[in-house]
Scaffold this active site. Structure first.
Site, PDB file in Angstrom:
ATOM      1  N   ASP A 113     -42.721 -19.338   6.054  1.00 31.59           N
ATOM      2  CA  ASP A 113     -41.637 -19.467   7.186  1.00 31.59           C
ATOM      3  C   ASP A 113     -42.115 -20.084   8.281  1.00 31.59           C
ATOM      4  OD1 ASP A 113     -39.327 -18.799   8.192  1.00 31.59           O
ATOM      5  OD2 ASP A 113     -39.494 -16.590   8.448  1.00 31.59           O
ATOM      6  N   ASP A 152     -38.152 -20.263   0.266  1.00 24.91           N
ATOM      7  CA  ASP A 152     -38.444 -21.100   1.496  1.00 24.91           C
ATOM      8  C   ASP A 152     -39.157 -22.055   1.639  1.00 24.91           C
ATOM      9  OD1 ASP A 152     -36.296 -19.308   2.185  1.00 24.91           O
ATOM     10  OD2 ASP A 152     -37.550 -18.101   3.581  1.00 24.91           O
ATOM     11  N   TRP A 197     -28.615 -25.895   3.407  1.00 28.04           N
ATOM     12  CA  TRP A 197     -29.770 -25.861   4.025  1.00 28.04           C
ATOM     13  C   TRP A 197     -30.210 -27.485   3.827  1.00 28.04           C
ATOM     14  CZ3 TRP A 197     -34.660 -22.570   3.105  1.00 28.04           C
ATOM     15  CH2 TRP A 197     -35.572 -22.707   4.152  1.00 28.04           C
ATOM     16  N   ASP A 294     -33.913  -8.470   6.823  1.00 22.28           N
ATOM     17  CA  ASP A 294     -34.224  -9.985   6.871  1.00 22.28           C
ATOM     18  C   ASP A 294     -35.244 -10.020   7.996  1.00 22.28           C
ATOM     19  OD1 ASP A 294     -32.944 -11.170   4.909  1.00 22.28           O
ATOM     20  OD2 ASP A 294     -30.968 -11.178   5.790  1.00 22.28           O
TER      21      ASP A 294
END
Length: 320
Positions: A113, A152, A197, A294
């Site tokens: 992240d 991610d 994204w 989340d």
């Protein structure tokens, strides 16, 4: 191995021996994990299932039990899963004993992240990560499994410098190779972000740089809300920029109403279709655990990332 037994019986052969389990097999046998099992594994120790078990008198229990806790979903493994070999081994062992296909998520890349979201963390060093992912793959062994590698990790390159990107690509390439070499009956999918994204041509290049050639395929929409149709269109676009097309899977756990204005515990989202093969992708899967927060945001304010909330679960069941 039960899957060998089933295949030989289907071929009309009569057996007079007892064959070993996947775990006890000597030589590795590369196979299709869907064909080697009789459906997707329902995790009796998922966060929703544990909540249902621990709250027998809660008015929300029946809805969560019927709509979420009894459905197949992924188990996420990170630095909380210690020792990783035991955690993974116990999970895939239970699935194997039930002749079901487990879905696992490897989520421990260093600098996770990178754009400062709610799910930071990961292994302390690249060397620690390599040891961790090696033990992860060893623990699966010859047993059937689906593994999603590092959600991610290819989406947040804009928050990383060139050296960090190269280091991450090295770790992901190593991870893919470990599953290919050590878990021959597992299908490993590199995470490829979501339809909103990264441009498809850019994501195709990122996947190639992270070792996609040695992965079974890529995973899309993990922990996001884009519809299956939108995600399949994106997956096909990514494939159009790959020399060798790869299968992909779609996370449908929360995409029943499509995407909203935010990714972090937004209101108005809904459960999507449960785990199945096909549906425009190789598989549609519940990768994100429905009801797991989340982060401290949206309608999940005050609930840390990865923590199950019955209120969030009910919102997803009702689509509000």
């Amino acid at each position: 191995m039960r899957w060998i037994l089933r295949g030989l019986v289907a071929a009309g052969l009569t057996l007079g021996v007892v064959l070993p389990t996947h775990q006890g097999a000597g030589a590795a046998t590369t196979g299709n994990p869907v064909q080697l099992t009789s459906g997707f594994y329902v995790d009796p120790n998922s966060n929703p299932a544990a909540w249902v078990r621990n709250n027998p008198n809660d008015s929300r229990r029946t809805a969560i039990q019927n709509s979420i806790a009894t459905k197949p979903m992924a188990r996420w493994f990170g630095n909380w899963s210690n020792p990783i070999g035991t955690s993974v081994g116990n999970f895939v062992g239970a699935a194997d004993a039930a002749d079901k296909l487990p879905v696992l998520v490897a989520y421990n890349i260093p600098g996770r992240d990178a754009c400062g979201g709610h799910s930071g963390g990961g292994a302390g060093t690249p060397a620690a990560y390599r040891a961790w992912i090696h033990d992860f793959a060893v623990a699966i062994g010859n047993r059937p499994a689906v593994v999603v590698i590092e959600p991610d990790s290819l989406g947040d390159f804009n928050c990383m410098n060139a050296d960090q990107i190269a280091e991450r690509n090295g770790m992901l390439t190593y991870a893919v190779q470990q599953f290919k070499d050590l878990a021959p009956n597992a299908w490993a999918y590199l995470d490829g972000g979501n339809a909103g994204w990264v441009a498809a041509d850019v994501m195709a290049q990122r996947l190639k740089g992270a070792g996609l050639a040695n992965a079974h395929g890529f995973a899309l929409n993990v922990s996001n809300y884009y519809t299956t149709a939108q995600t399949v269109t994106y997956g096909n676009a990514v494939n159009s920029h790959l020399t060798t097309k790869k299968p992909f899977v779609v996370d449908t756990s929360r995409n029943g109403n499509g995407t909203g204005n935010d990714w972090c515990n937004p209101p108005g989202r809904k459960l999507g279709v449960t785990a199945q093969t096909g549906g425009g992708a190789e598989m549609l899967l519940w990768i994100k655990v429905p009801g797991d927060s989340d982060g401290d945001c949206g309608i999940g304010a005050g609930i840390p990332a990865g923590t199950f909330s019955p209120d969030l679960a009910i919102h997803l069941i009702n689509g509000n």
